[in-house]
Design a protein around this motif. Structure first.
Motif, PDB file in Angstrom:
ATOM      1  N   ALA A   1       7.078  -1.473  -0.943  1.00 25.82           N
ATOM      2  CA  ALA A   1       6.767  -0.393  -1.148  1.00 25.82           C
ATOM      3  C   ALA A   1       7.494   0.665  -1.464  1.00 25.82           C
ATOM      4  O   ALA A   1       8.000   0.984  -2.688  1.00 25.82           O
ATOM      5  N   GLY A   2       8.777   0.604  -0.582  1.00 25.35           N
ATOM      6  CA  GLY A   2       9.037   2.504  -1.036  1.00 25.35           C
ATOM      7  C   GLY A   2      10.649   1.577  -1.569  1.00 25.35           C
ATOM      8  O   GLY A   2      10.887   2.878  -2.254  1.00 25.35           O
TER       9      GLY A   2
ATOM     10  N   SER B   1      -4.423   4.163   1.648  1.00 26.02           N
ATOM     11  CA  SER B   1      -5.605   4.079   2.098  1.00 26.02           C
ATOM     12  C   SER B   1      -6.646   4.987   1.479  1.00 26.02           C
ATOM     13  O   SER B   1      -6.600   5.372   0.669  1.00 26.02           O
TER      14      SER B   1
ATOM     15  N   HIS C   1      -4.708  -1.308   8.253  1.00 30.75           N
ATOM     16  CA  HIS C   1      -3.668  -0.501   9.040  1.00 30.75           C
ATOM     17  C   HIS C   1      -2.970  -0.415  10.241  1.00 30.75           C
ATOM     18  O   HIS C   1      -4.095   0.222  10.743  1.00 30.75           O
TER      19      HIS C   1
ATOM     20  N   LYS D   1      -1.968  -4.931   8.823  1.00 27.25           N
ATOM     21  CA  LYS D   1      -0.118  -5.052   8.922  1.00 27.25           C
ATOM     22  C   LYS D   1       0.231  -3.834   9.515  1.00 27.25           C
ATOM     23  O   LYS D   1      -0.935  -2.421   9.773  1.00 27.25           O
TER      24      LYS D   1
ATOM     25  N   GLY E   1      11.356  -2.787   4.366  1.00 24.11           N
ATOM     26  CA  GLY E   1      13.212  -2.825   3.878  1.00 24.11           C
ATOM     27  C   GLY E   1      13.503  -3.453   2.822  1.00 24.11           C
ATOM     28  O   GLY E   1      14.077  -3.681   2.318  1.00 24.11           O
TER      29      GLY E   1
ATOM     30  N   ASN F   1      -7.358  -1.408   1.195  1.00 28.85           N
ATOM     31  CA  ASN F   1      -7.079  -0.688   2.562  1.00 28.85           C
ATOM     32  C   ASN F   1      -7.989   0.814   3.028  1.00 28.85           C
ATOM     33  O   ASN F   1      -7.599   2.040   2.500  1.00 28.85           O
TER      34      ASN F   1
ATOM     35  N   PHE G   1       8.302   6.061   9.005  1.00 30.12           N
ATOM     36  CA  PHE G   1       7.313   6.997   8.787  1.00 30.12           C
ATOM     37  C   PHE G   1       7.047   8.024  10.371  1.00 30.12           C
ATOM     38  O   PHE G   1       6.706   9.318  10.499  1.00 30.12           O
TER      39      PHE G   1
ATOM     40  N   ALA H   1       1.254  -1.400  -0.341  1.00 31.99           N
ATOM     41  CA  ALA H   1      -0.374  -0.276   0.043  1.00 31.99           C
ATOM     42  C   ALA H   1       0.687   1.362   0.163  1.00 31.99           C
ATOM     43  O   ALA H   1       1.934   1.463   1.476  1.00 31.99           O
ATOM     44  N   MET H   2       0.635   2.498  -0.607  1.00 27.62           N
ATOM     45  CA  MET H   2       0.930   3.363  -0.650  1.00 27.62           C
ATOM     46  C   MET H   2      -0.021   4.399  -0.920  1.00 27.62           C
ATOM     47  O   MET H   2       0.381   5.880  -0.127  1.00 27.62           O
TER      48      MET H   2
ATOM     49  N   GLY I   1      12.779  -0.495   7.096  1.00 27.74           N
ATOM     50  CA  GLY I   1      12.775  -0.265   5.439  1.00 27.74           C
ATOM     51  C   GLY I   1      11.852   1.886   5.568  1.00 27.74           C
ATOM     52  O   GLY I   1      13.047   2.954   6.326  1.00 27.74           O
ATOM     53  N   THR I   2      10.693   1.961   5.050  1.00 27.62           N
ATOM     54  CA  THR I   2      10.308   3.020   5.290  1.00 27.62           C
ATOM     55  C   THR I   2       9.731   3.475   6.810  1.00 27.62           C
ATOM     56  O   THR I   2       9.953   2.793   7.419  1.00 27.62           O
TER      57      THR I   2
END
Ligand code: FNR
Length: 342
Positions: free
Chosen positions: A280-281, A93, A147, A184, A259, A122, A216, A62-63, A213-214
């Motif tokens: 994702a990222g 989302s 999420h 998630k 990641g 999502n 937030f 999801a992005m 990874g990403t």
């Protein structure tokens, strides 16, 4: 700040945030097998999660969506990539589209572009059962991701502060929808205790969304004057979280994410107990910096590399891959020891 601007900011910051502590995949080592009974052309990496058949263990996590033309274009490009490579894709989302029907186009484009593929809806855990049903219907979704992003909300100046009754809402959502439910994280990992609690209300799929990874906290802190930097290094790394959740909830489908950047990360995830892997990222960065063809090429290489790695390990299927011997070192080993995981 407008929601649309925040979405675009997330994308910009996600592409630039770096950090020291990692996902932990470097702590996992395979035991070399000199006589693997396998043939590259016969390796089958298809998977099944919560009753859904996946021809590849990889999906685009999801992005985005709901930020106007630019996010619609990103979603369309990601969905074209998913369709070309035969992988699943989750949208970001959908709350923006639930609140404003004008925003639906940037999500619906994903199902239009990938009509027969695996598409995940999502929403956040603040969603009601009715909103969840609408999100699934909007995409004729194959499954719904809910999420959990407490730390992201806390670091966001305009974020939520009340996290009560989440479990009750998840239970209602689970009962209301007629597709599988995935719970998630978004980069802080899930613990054994969280997985046990989710399993106790009948959740059957968990995406660990591990640290490494990403990040937030870093993304949101970049927009804050007074930083909550204590959250920048918060969370369970991806390898430790896969081990925690796999240990806690036998029979639950575990998705590895947080990641991931390579076939080796995918193969290590499965060997640790995951059934699928979300990127994702890393995929977003390739799309934005190098373009769609580069991302297609990268995913095709990852698919080929998974077959090479599985052949070297003598694993012709993901269930055989789960049985291969491995050695755990570094902080993932320390984590398992202190958490009493054998
Ligand atoms: C995300 N992620 C995310 N997750 C979610 O469930 N709903 C969302 O709307 C978003 N939005 C979003 C935007 C951007 C720009 C990024 C990079 C990520 C989180 C994502 O699905 C994933 O859980 C984390 O990013 C960890 O995986 P990676 O990025 O380390 O592979």
């Amino acid at each position: 700040m407008s929601r649309a601007k925040r979405k675009l900011d997330h994308i910009e910051h996600a592409l630039s945030s770096g950090q020291e502590r990692t996902h932990g995949f470097e702590h996992i080592r395979f035991v070399h097998n000199s006589i693997p009974d396998a043939f590259v052309d016969e390796v089958d990496y298809s998977s099944e999660i919560g009753g859904l058949s996946l021809s590849s263990p990889i999906f685009i996590n999801a992005m985005t969506g709901g930020g106007g033309e630019r996010t619609k274009m990103i979603n369309q490009q990601l969905a074209e990539v998913a369709s070309e490579c035969g992988i699943g894709i989750a949208v970001g989302s959908q709350m923006a589209a639930i609140r404003d029907p004008e925003e639906r186009k940037s999500y619906e484009i994903v199902r239009q572009t990938h009509p027969n593929g695996v598409v995940f809806a999502n929403l956040g855990s603040e969603a009601t059962a009715d909103q969840a049903k609408r999100a699934v219907d909007m995409l004729q979704a194959s499954a719904l991701q809910i999420h959990l992003n407490v730390i992201q909300e806390l670091v966001m100046p305009e974020g939520d502060r009340d996290f009560r009754h989440t479990l009750t809402r998840i239970e209602k959502i689970k009962d209301a929808i007629d597709v599988p439910l995935i719970i998630k994280e978004v980069g802080y990992g899930m613990s054994r205790e969280t997985a046990e609690t989710l399993a106790s209300i009948g959740v059957q799929m968990i995406d660990v969304g591990g640290f490494g990874g990403t990040n937030f906290s870093r993304i949101e802190n970049a927009r804050r004057e007074r930083k909550l930097s204590y959250f920048d290094d918060w969370g369970i790394n991806t390898t430790s979280s896969i081990i925690e959740v796999t240990e806690a909830a036998k029979g639950i489908s575990v998705i590895s994410s947080g990641g991931l950047q390579s076939a080796l990360d995918v193969v290590k995830s499965i060997a640790l107990g995951a059934d699928a892997t979300g990127f994702a990222g890393y995929f977003l960065k390739i799309l934005m910096e190098e373009g769609q063809n580069a991302l297609i090429e990268e995913i095709n290489f990852i698919h080929k590399d998974i077959k090479m790695l599985m052949t070297a390990l003598g694993a012709s299927s993901l269930s055989e891959l789960k049985e291969v011997p491995l050695v755990i070192g570094g902080s993932t080993k320390e984590w398992c020891e202190q958490r009493g995981i054998p």
